[in-house]
Every structure is written in C-alpha cells, then in structure tokens.
Motif scaffolding. Sequence first.
Motif, mmCIF file in Angstrom:
data_model
loop_
_atom_site.group_PDB
_atom_site.id
_atom_site.type_symbol
_atom_site.label_atom_id
_atom_site.label_comp_id
_atom_site.label_asym_id
_atom_site.label_seq_id
_atom_site.Cartn_x
_atom_site.Cartn_y
_atom_site.Cartn_z
ATOM 1 N N LEU A 1 0.625 -1.162 -0.171
ATOM 2 C CA LEU A 1 -0.025 -0.002 -0.009
ATOM 3 C C LEU A 1 1.169 1.358 0.339
ATOM 4 N N ILE A 2 0.299 2.341 -1.240
ATOM 5 C CA ILE A 2 1.284 3.278 -1.483
ATOM 6 C C ILE A 2 0.475 4.626 -0.765
ATOM 7 N N GLY A 3 0.507 5.524 0.433
ATOM 8 C CA GLY A 3 -0.468 6.242 0.908
ATOM 9 C C GLY A 3 -1.171 6.044 2.063
ATOM 10 N N GLY B 1 -3.862 7.433 3.890
ATOM 11 C CA GLY B 1 -4.658 8.260 4.426
ATOM 12 C C GLY B 1 -6.272 7.601 3.806
ATOM 13 N N ASN B 2 -7.486 8.040 3.704
ATOM 14 C CA ASN B 2 -9.037 7.481 3.999
ATOM 15 C C ASN B 2 -8.896 6.262 3.340
ATOM 16 N N ILE B 3 -8.444 6.297 2.078
ATOM 17 C CA ILE B 3 -8.764 5.175 1.622
ATOM 18 C C ILE B 3 -7.741 3.919 2.281
ATOM 19 N N ILE C 1 3.639 -2.127 4.171
ATOM 20 C CA ILE C 1 3.183 -0.016 2.967
ATOM 21 C C ILE C 1 3.861 0.930 3.861
ATOM 22 N N TYR C 2 3.820 2.715 2.932
ATOM 23 C CA TYR C 2 4.619 2.655 2.463
ATOM 24 C C TYR C 2 3.646 3.834 3.000
ATOM 25 N N ALA C 3 4.155 4.893 3.655
ATOM 26 C CA ALA C 3 3.741 6.734 3.527
ATOM 27 C C ALA C 3 4.613 7.261 4.161
ATOM 28 N N ALA D 1 -2.531 7.919 -2.851
ATOM 29 C CA ALA D 1 -1.948 8.343 -2.262
ATOM 30 C C ALA D 1 -2.508 9.894 -2.959
ATOM 31 N N THR D 2 -1.784 10.020 -4.664
ATOM 32 C CA THR D 2 -2.090 11.179 -5.243
ATOM 33 C C THR D 2 -1.887 11.242 -6.135
ATOM 34 N N ILE D 3 -1.835 11.737 -7.575
ATOM 35 C CA ILE D 3 -1.498 11.651 -8.708
ATOM 36 C C ILE D 3 -0.615 11.998 -9.207
ATOM 37 N N GLU E 1 4.826 9.156 -9.698
ATOM 38 C CA GLU E 1 6.591 9.205 -9.407
ATOM 39 C C GLU E 1 6.134 7.848 -9.007
ATOM 40 N N TYR E 2 5.126 6.647 -9.056
ATOM 41 C CA TYR E 2 5.149 5.534 -8.586
ATOM 42 C C TYR E 2 5.090 4.540 -9.011
ATOM 43 N N ALA E 3 4.190 4.679 -9.884
ATOM 44 C CA ALA E 3 3.048 3.630 -10.736
ATOM 45 C C ALA E 3 4.002 3.287 -11.822
ATOM 46 N N SER F 1 -5.688 4.230 -7.048
ATOM 47 C CA SER F 1 -6.841 5.460 -7.165
ATOM 48 C C SER F 1 -7.070 6.880 -7.280
ATOM 49 N N SER F 2 -6.026 7.018 -7.574
ATOM 50 C CA SER F 2 -5.312 8.229 -8.304
ATOM 51 C C SER F 2 -5.856 8.479 -9.768
ATOM 52 N N ILE F 3 -6.847 7.875 -10.190
ATOM 53 C CA ILE F 3 -7.152 6.821 -11.819
ATOM 54 C C ILE F 3 -6.326 8.328 -12.958
ATOM 55 N N PHE G 1 -9.340 20.321 -11.000
ATOM 56 C CA PHE G 1 -9.072 19.784 -9.386
ATOM 57 C C PHE G 1 -8.718 18.010 -9.568
ATOM 58 N N PRO G 2 -7.201 18.294 -9.370
ATOM 59 C CA PRO G 2 -6.526 16.705 -8.690
ATOM 60 C C PRO G 2 -7.364 15.902 -8.297
ATOM 61 N N ARG G 3 -7.602 16.356 -6.659
ATOM 62 C CA ARG G 3 -8.119 15.942 -6.149
ATOM 63 C C ARG G 3 -9.769 15.648 -5.874
ATOM 64 N N ILE H 1 -11.673 14.762 -8.754
ATOM 65 C CA ILE H 1 -12.887 14.582 -9.995
ATOM 66 C C ILE H 1 -11.839 14.116 -10.804
ATOM 67 N N ASN H 2 -11.570 12.697 -10.152
ATOM 68 C CA ASN H 2 -10.515 11.056 -10.865
ATOM 69 C C ASN H 2 -11.696 10.359 -11.177
ATOM 70 N N VAL H 3 -12.675 10.506 -11.089
ATOM 71 C CA VAL H 3 -14.100 9.525 -12.348
ATOM 72 C C VAL H 3 -14.435 10.403 -13.031
ATOM 73 N N ASN I 1 -13.288 10.947 7.708
ATOM 74 C CA ASN I 1 -11.675 12.115 7.795
ATOM 75 C C ASN I 1 -12.085 12.475 6.978
ATOM 76 N N ASN I 2 -12.501 12.356 6.463
ATOM 77 C CA ASN I 2 -12.136 13.297 4.982
ATOM 78 C C ASN I 2 -13.175 13.278 4.037
ATOM 79 N N PRO I 3 -14.279 14.520 3.760
ATOM 80 C CA PRO I 3 -14.969 14.617 3.696
ATOM 81 C C PRO I 3 -15.467 15.031 1.281
HETATM 82 N N1 LIG Z 1 -11.115 7.042 -8.608
HETATM 83 C C1 LIG Z 1 -11.896 7.535 -8.163
HETATM 84 O O1 LIG Z 1 -13.340 7.811 -7.564
HETATM 85 C C2 LIG Z 1 -11.691 8.822 -6.295
HETATM 86 C C3 LIG Z 1 -9.907 8.785 -6.195
HETATM 87 N N2 LIG Z 1 -10.144 9.124 -4.798
HETATM 88 C C4 LIG Z 1 -8.694 9.590 -4.904
HETATM 89 O O2 LIG Z 1 -7.611 8.864 -4.418
HETATM 90 C C5 LIG Z 1 -6.615 9.222 -4.174
HETATM 91 C C6 LIG Z 1 -6.423 8.947 -2.412
HETATM 92 O O3 LIG Z 1 -7.912 8.907 -1.460
HETATM 93 P P1 LIG Z 1 -7.894 8.892 -0.038
HETATM 94 O O4 LIG Z 1 -7.643 7.989 0.470
HETATM 95 O O5 LIG Z 1 -9.427 10.260 0.227
HETATM 96 O O6 LIG Z 1 -6.490 10.831 0.479
HETATM 97 P P2 LIG Z 1 -5.902 11.614 1.759
HETATM 98 O O7 LIG Z 1 -5.371 12.750 1.593
HETATM 99 O O8 LIG Z 1 -7.237 11.033 2.682
HETATM 100 O O9 LIG Z 1 -5.127 10.154 1.996
HETATM 101 C C7 LIG Z 1 -4.313 10.399 1.076
HETATM 102 C C8 LIG Z 1 -2.426 9.768 2.034
HETATM 103 O O10 LIG Z 1 -1.602 9.802 0.900
HETATM 104 C C9 LIG Z 1 -0.335 10.880 1.548
HETATM 105 N N3 LIG Z 1 0.371 11.346 0.551
HETATM 106 C C10 LIG Z 1 0.761 12.162 -0.417
HETATM 107 N N4 LIG Z 1 1.284 11.937 -1.513
HETATM 108 C C11 LIG Z 1 2.075 10.849 -0.836
HETATM 109 C C12 LIG Z 1 3.056 10.294 -1.768
HETATM 110 N N5 LIG Z 1 3.896 10.413 -2.390
HETATM 111 N N6 LIG Z 1 3.912 9.095 -0.938
HETATM 112 C C13 LIG Z 1 3.033 8.462 -0.230
HETATM 113 N N7 LIG Z 1 1.442 9.048 0.519
HETATM 114 C C14 LIG Z 1 1.534 10.340 0.257
HETATM 115 C C15 LIG Z 1 -0.939 11.500 2.407
HETATM 116 O O11 LIG Z 1 -0.109 11.940 3.288
HETATM 117 C C16 LIG Z 1 -2.433 10.549 2.870
HETATM 118 O O12 LIG Z 1 -2.529 10.896 3.705
HETATM 119 C C17 LIG Z 1 -6.474 10.191 -3.521
HETATM 120 O O13 LIG Z 1 -5.677 11.268 -4.783
HETATM 121 C C18 LIG Z 1 -8.035 10.670 -4.259
HETATM 122 O O14 LIG Z 1 -8.058 11.974 -5.507
HETATM 123 C C19 LIG Z 1 -10.688 9.765 -4.456
HETATM 124 C C20 LIG Z 1 -11.741 9.954 -4.459
HETATM 125 C C21 LIG Z 1 -12.512 8.655 -5.248
#
Ligand SMILES: NC(=O)C1=CN([C@@H]2O[C@H](COP(=O)(O)OP(=O)(O)OC[C@H]3O[C@@H](n4cnc5c(N)ncnc54)[C@H](O)[C@@H]3O)[C@@H](O)[C@H]2O)C=CC1
Length: 261
Positions: free
Chosen positions: A5-7, A9-11, A33-35, A71-73, A78-80, A93-95, A178-180, A182-184, A235-237
Amino acid sequence: MKLGLIGCGNIGKFLLQAINNDGLLPGGRIVAIYARREEIAAQLAEEFRTQPYNDVDELLKSDVDLVIEAATIEAAEEYALKVLKSGKDLLLSSIGVMANSAFEEQSNQICKLNNVNILLPSGAIGGLDVLKSAKAVNGLESVCITTRKPPNALPAGSSVTEETVLFEGSAAEAIKQFPRNINVAIVLSMAGLGSEKTKVKIIADPNVLKNNHLIEASGSFGKLKLEVENDPMPNNPKTSYLAALSVLATLQNKEKSVQIG
Ligand SMILES: NC(=O)C1=CN([C@@H]2O[C@H](COP(=O)(O)OP(=O)(O)OC[C@H]3O[C@@H](n4cnc5c(N)ncnc54)[C@H](O)[C@@H]3O)[C@@H](O)[C@H]2O)C=CC1
Ligand SMILES: O=C([O-])CC(=O)C(=O)O
C-alpha cells in the motif's frame, strides 16, 4: 494475494481495517505499507500488523503481488511505472494520472512487457459497464458527468454560500484544475469517449450533504441516466465512501473465477 500500500490516508486506512483486521479479502493481506512520514507508517504497521517501509524501492523488493496506490496523482506519477517495472500488478485510486496520454501509453507497454495488469476501480461512480457495452460497436455518442458536492468537499471551501458552478468543460481540463476532486471523470472517459469528449460540470452546493454524481450518456444502445448520492468518508469529506468500497470490491473480484459485468 500479498498486497503493498502506497498512501495511508482515508482509503488506505479503510483498506487496512477492512482487509487486515476485518478479514474482508479472504486469502489477501496488506503485508507492506509506505507512508511519507515514517512515524505514521510505524504506528499503522503496529495497529494493523504489517511491515512499514520508508522507501518505495525497498517495498518493491518485497514479495508483494500487487501494489495499491491510495495517495495522489503526483505520487501515482512518481511510483506507478516503478511498480509495473518491478513485476507487480497495480491498483490506482488516483486515476486522474491516466489523463496524461504519454503516461497511459508507457504504462500499457510496461504491462505487456512484464505481463502485469493495472486495475482501475469504478470509484465513486457507476455505469462504466453500460459505456463499455455501448462502445463495443462504437455506438457511444455523448457522455457527461455532473458532480455536486458540499463546498467543504471542494477547493472552494466555505467561501461558497450559494449554489455555484465551479467548472464546465472537458474531463481533460477538469482533472487539471481539480486533481483531488474529479478522478471519476477520468475513469468515465476511459470507459467511454476519452477525456476530450467527456463533458464535466462541477457544482459547489451548500444545500447538499452528500457527494452527488449524475452520469448521462446516449448512443445507439439508448440512454443512460445514473445518479449516486454518496456519503462522504468521515475523515475526508472530499472522498466518497463508495470510492473506498470500490477499491476493496475490485480486489475481491480479482480472484473470482466468475466475472460479472
Ligand atoms: N477514483 C475515485 O473515484 C476517487 C479517487 N480518489 C483519489 O484517491 C486518492 C486517495 O484518496 P484519500 O485516501 O481519500 O486521500 P487522503 O488525502 O485521505 O489520503 C492520501 C494520503 O496519501 C499521502 N500521500 C501524499 N503524497 C504521497 C506520496 N508521494 N507518497 C506516499 N503517500 C503520499 C497523504 O499524506 C495522505 O495520507 C486521492 O488521489 C483521491 O483524489 C478519491 C475519491 C474518489
Ligand atoms: O469521491 C468522490 O466523490 C469523487 C472524487 O473525489 C474524485 O473522483 O476524485
């Protein structure tokens, strides 16, 4: 199935709880896991009985079969490719990262070379099955998504006090702005007409409590209209609970001999 697992946070935390503590993925476990912050990885590793890594390259040397990016886009960028080159399957997840066509092409090539796969969960929406079927005969004509969220689930924040259209345009442009959020739109584009032809509208609405996505499509099959009213993650609306569930469901489906849809 051994998972990395990379990241976290919530998911990520949802998956750790569901898979490692609640046993919802029979035969599967998050073993690495990697955080970004070492102390977070160490604390979660203890709580969910897994191995923390301070470096993704080290994690990839372990015997995991599949790596989940949550994690994030930017992190996905960086890692994919490293994940795929190391011979592991990848769940994104960050499609939104796939909106970059050079990245998509490169990842496809590495998949073929290394005989690995990328899994893209349907996330916070549905209806992808309909678009894929419609596309089988190139019969898809239009696809649009209208996303309506409470202001605190969008970058606009609490400054928005009445219904406000924040964006209207292509999915390609939406994910840039809106990179955070609208992945959908990108998974919808990939199932359907691509990110230039998929239309997106993003509305901040103080009158709603849920993350609402309306998907409309038409083509030679007929018409699709699908609306989901998603509860947010506690934890993340910004993230819908359904998005986390869909990651778990994708992992559960991977091992099944009967594939539905
Ligand atoms: N495909 C979809 O329908 C959806 C996708 N997402 C995306 O999924 C991803 C994760 O969502 P959440 O868990 O809710 O976000 P979150 O913000 O709760 O958790 C993301 C975690 O990744 C960590 N992180 C950031 N950069 C990192 C890096 N370089 N290496 C390792 N960890 C890193 C952050 O510190 C944070 O703990 C986000 O990109 C979000 O936009 C979210 C909702 C729906
Ligand atoms: O969780 C949602 O409702 C959608 C979301 O944030 C995304 O697609 O990035």
